[in-house]
Design a protein around this motif. Structure first.
Motif, PDB file in Angstrom:
ATOM      1  N   ILE A  99       0.873  -1.176   0.000  1.00  0.00           N
ATOM      2  CA  ILE A  99       0.000   0.000   0.000  1.00  0.00           C
ATOM      3  C   ILE A  99       0.911   1.226   0.000  1.00  0.00           C
ATOM      4  O   ILE A  99       1.851   1.300   0.801  1.00  0.00           O
ATOM      5  N   PRO A 100       0.666   2.184  -0.873  1.00  0.00           N
ATOM      6  CA  PRO A 100       1.519   3.379  -0.912  1.00  0.00           C
ATOM      7  C   PRO A 100       1.592   4.062   0.462  1.00  0.00           C
ATOM      8  O   PRO A 100       0.583   4.170   1.163  1.00  0.00           O
ATOM      9  N   ARG A 101       2.794   4.503   0.807  1.00  0.00           N
ATOM     10  CA  ARG A 101       3.021   5.095   2.129  1.00  0.00           C
ATOM     11  C   ARG A 101       2.081   6.275   2.395  1.00  0.00           C
ATOM     12  O   ARG A 101       1.577   6.421   3.503  1.00  0.00           O
ATOM     13  N   GLY A 102       1.832   7.096   1.405  1.00  0.00           N
ATOM     14  CA  GLY A 102       0.933   8.228   1.599  1.00  0.00           C
ATOM     15  C   GLY A 102      -0.453   7.783   2.048  1.00  0.00           C
ATOM     16  O   GLY A 102      -1.054   8.394   2.937  1.00  0.00           O
ATOM     17  N   LEU A 103      -0.945   6.718   1.468  1.00  0.00           N
ATOM     18  CA  LEU A 103      -2.257   6.187   1.833  1.00  0.00           C
ATOM     19  C   LEU A 103      -2.226   5.575   3.230  1.00  0.00           C
ATOM     20  O   LEU A 103      -3.137   5.786   4.037  1.00  0.00           O
ATOM     21  N   ARG A 104      -1.157   4.814   3.515  1.00  0.00           N
ATOM     22  CA  ARG A 104      -1.011   4.220   4.859  1.00  0.00           C
ATOM     23  C   ARG A 104      -0.967   5.305   5.921  1.00  0.00           C
ATOM     24  O   ARG A 104      -1.632   5.211   6.958  1.00  0.00           O
ATOM     25  N   ASP A 105      -0.162   6.335   5.681  1.00  0.00           N
ATOM     26  CA  ASP A 105      -0.017   7.405   6.672  1.00  0.00           C
ATOM     27  C   ASP A 105      -1.281   8.245   6.784  1.00  0.00           C
ATOM     28  O   ASP A 105      -1.608   8.734   7.867  1.00  0.00           O
ATOM     29  N   TRP A 106      -2.011   8.397   5.681  1.00  0.00           N
ATOM     30  CA  TRP A 106      -3.293   9.096   5.741  1.00  0.00           C
ATOM     31  C   TRP A 106      -4.254   8.341   6.664  1.00  0.00           C
ATOM     32  O   TRP A 106      -4.899   8.941   7.535  1.00  0.00           O
ATOM     33  N   ALA A 107      -4.342   7.011   6.489  1.00  0.00           N
ATOM     34  CA  ALA A 107      -5.217   6.190   7.332  1.00  0.00           C
ATOM     35  C   ALA A 107      -4.756   6.249   8.797  1.00  0.00           C
ATOM     36  O   ALA A 107      -5.575   6.346   9.715  1.00  0.00           O
ATOM     37  N   TYR A 108      -3.452   6.202   9.002  1.00  0.00           N
ATOM     38  CA  TYR A 108      -2.896   6.290  10.363  1.00  0.00           C
ATOM     39  C   TYR A 108      -3.308   7.621  10.994  1.00  0.00           C
ATOM     40  O   TYR A 108      -3.774   7.669  12.133  1.00  0.00           O
ATOM     41  N   ALA A 109      -3.140   8.702  10.259  1.00  0.00           N
ATOM     42  CA  ALA A 109      -3.472  10.034  10.782  1.00  0.00           C
ATOM     43  C   ALA A 109      -4.967  10.162  11.066  1.00  0.00           C
ATOM     44  O   ALA A 109      -5.354  10.797  12.054  1.00  0.00           O
ATOM     45  N   ARG A 110      -5.812   9.578  10.230  1.00  0.00           N
ATOM     46  CA  ARG A 110      -7.260   9.639  10.474  1.00  0.00           C
ATOM     47  C   ARG A 110      -7.598   8.914  11.773  1.00  0.00           C
ATOM     48  O   ARG A 110      -8.386   9.401  12.573  1.00  0.00           O
ATOM     49  N   PHE A 111      -7.004   7.731  11.972  1.00  0.00           N
ATOM     50  CA  PHE A 111      -7.275   7.007  13.215  1.00  0.00           C
ATOM     51  C   PHE A 111      -6.731   7.789  14.414  1.00  0.00           C
ATOM     52  O   PHE A 111      -7.368   7.834  15.466  1.00  0.00           O
ATOM     53  N   ALA A 112      -5.578   8.412  14.255  1.00  0.00           N
ATOM     54  CA  ALA A 112      -4.972   9.168  15.360  1.00  0.00           C
ATOM     55  C   ALA A 112      -5.896  10.275  15.853  1.00  0.00           C
ATOM     56  O   ALA A 112      -5.888  10.608  17.037  1.00  0.00           O
TER      57      ALA A 112
END
Length: 140
Positions: A99-112
């Motif tokens: 999964i592209p890092r930008g998408l992974r980090d976007w999902a991480y930030a949303r959960f955060a």
């Protein structure tokens, strides 16, 4: 355990983060990964050496802390570093690197942004149990 063992910086008042740390402690066969709260003295030193972390609100995996080769990984990259460290079946999560890092980090930030609603929040960073307290840098 050495002073150069990896360190995981985490939100000490976050219920989700604290549960994650307890899970890591339970499955850590090597027993060398150390922990420090993001608002603690150790984390302030790491952030001073890595200005890009100034406004970080994420888990941070620190390799070779305090040495010239010190590196930091945040968000999904930090989680992958934990999975690599734990080894065994945890390495299966590394497949998510496709999964592209930008998408992974976007999902991480949303959960955060909702982590306190999901897992609760402590008034202060909980004191770790005596049997693992030495692995918590600011609590030792």
């Amino acid at each position: 355990m050495t002073a150069t063992a990896p360190v995981l910086l985490y939100d000490g008042v976050c219920g989700v983060c604290n549960r994650g740390v307890r899970i890591i402690l339970r499955f850590d066969r090597r027993g060398t990964l150390r922990f420090a709260a993001l608002d603690g003295e150790f984390a302030r030193g790491v952030i001073a050496r890595h200005p890009e972390l100034q406004d970080v609100d994420s888990v941070v995996y620190v390799t070779d802390p305090g040495l010239p080769g010190e590196t930091v990984d945040v968000q999904s990259a930090a989680m992958f570093r934990v999975a690599e460290y734990l080894g065994g079946p945890w390495r299966l999560t590394l497949a998510a690197r496709v999964i592209p890092r930008g998408l992974r980090d976007w999902a991480y930030a949303r959960f955060a942004t909702v982590r306190y609603r999901v897992g609760g929040q402590y008034d202060t960073c909980p004191i770790p149990p005596p049997e693992v307290r030495s692995r918590f840098i600011d609590a030792a």
